[in-house]
Design an enzyme around this catalytic site. Sequence first.
Site, PDB file in Angstrom:
ATOM      1  N   SER A  95      50.954  38.312  55.092  1.00 40.16           N
ATOM      2  CA  SER A  95      51.942  39.091  54.346  1.00 40.16           C
ATOM      3  C   SER A  95      53.220  39.216  55.186  1.00 40.16           C
ATOM      4  CB  SER A  95      51.336  40.451  53.968  1.00 40.16           C
ATOM      5  OG  SER A  95      52.133  41.124  53.017  1.00 40.16           O
ATOM      6  N   ASP A 232      48.272  36.057  43.656  1.00 37.31           N
ATOM      7  CA  ASP A 232      48.966  36.986  44.551  1.00 37.31           C
ATOM      8  C   ASP A 232      50.346  37.288  43.978  1.00 37.31           C
ATOM      9  OD1 ASP A 232      50.097  38.433  46.551  1.00 37.31           O
ATOM     10  OD2 ASP A 232      49.756  36.953  48.141  1.00 37.31           O
ATOM     11  N   HIS A 261      46.103  38.516  47.129  1.00 36.39           N
ATOM     12  CA  HIS A 261      46.829  38.650  48.392  1.00 36.39           C
ATOM     13  C   HIS A 261      45.938  38.477  49.623  1.00 36.39           C
ATOM     14  CE1 HIS A 261      50.546  39.683  50.397  1.00 36.39           C
ATOM     15  NE2 HIS A 261      50.043  40.735  50.992  1.00 36.39           N
TER      16      HIS A 261
END
Length: 281
Positions: A95, A232, A261
């Site tokens: 991320s 995601d 994600h």
Amino acid sequence: MNNYQSIFSEGFDLKYCVKGQGKPILVVGSSVYYPRLFSENLYKHFQFIFLDHRGFVEPPRALKQEDYTLDKIVDDIETARQLLKLEDFIILGHSGHAFMALAYAEKYPQNVQKVILLNSAPTNSQERQQQSFSFFNETASAERTKQFEHDIAFLENDINNDPDRRFVHMCIRMGAHSFYDYTFDAAYMWDGVYTNMEVIDYLWGVAFAERNLIQSMARVDKPIFVGLGRYDYLVAPVSLWESIDHSYKNVKKIIFEKSGHNPMFEEPNTFDSELINWVNE
């Protein structure tokens, strides 16, 4: 139970924990949160070192912006590397932490063997964030959209009751954007995770908005693994990475078809297999 140790950098108590054995993979982020995402199987193959950054620890003093620039984060990683005597290691960023991992590899290429970038968009600009929201609104199923509308209705109250954990509440209430199983409740993953919103707001809102991972990758001559989740929506769409094609000989791009994600958590068998094969190539 994870065994935590500390690295001190300019007064910041950066905790780390080590799991597994083998080739070292340094995971930048929260030493509390990230060990919960990876499978026990991976720890049989590699030594994972989960390291806090300044956004996940209590501040040692009133902070100024120069206390939490991306350069400061990168140099903390280098301090940790020296103390842990890591050489020729793999760095992993998931991320927003992908920006940290790649920035480290760019500044200290002599220490890095390979780079793993998971579930990030190339930039975190406001324009890109809006693009991701639009993609969700245009393509998400009716059931997923309904779940999201139900969950997000609680966010304002969560934040009012507990403003210091705004980042955590947002991550939890965005579950329908985050998981292939849009009903999944990730609240337990965030138990005990401290967040410093001053630091996180700056890094995610300013530092990561100013950078572009694809541009940075052109300056990093290392094998790079890019892992993405088809569902995601936080960093959607995966087509943002379409310019990374077969002409990038040093980049392996994998799209996990039944993940949001967190493919390491959602598709552990497939993820582990892909990662192990790539690391050992």
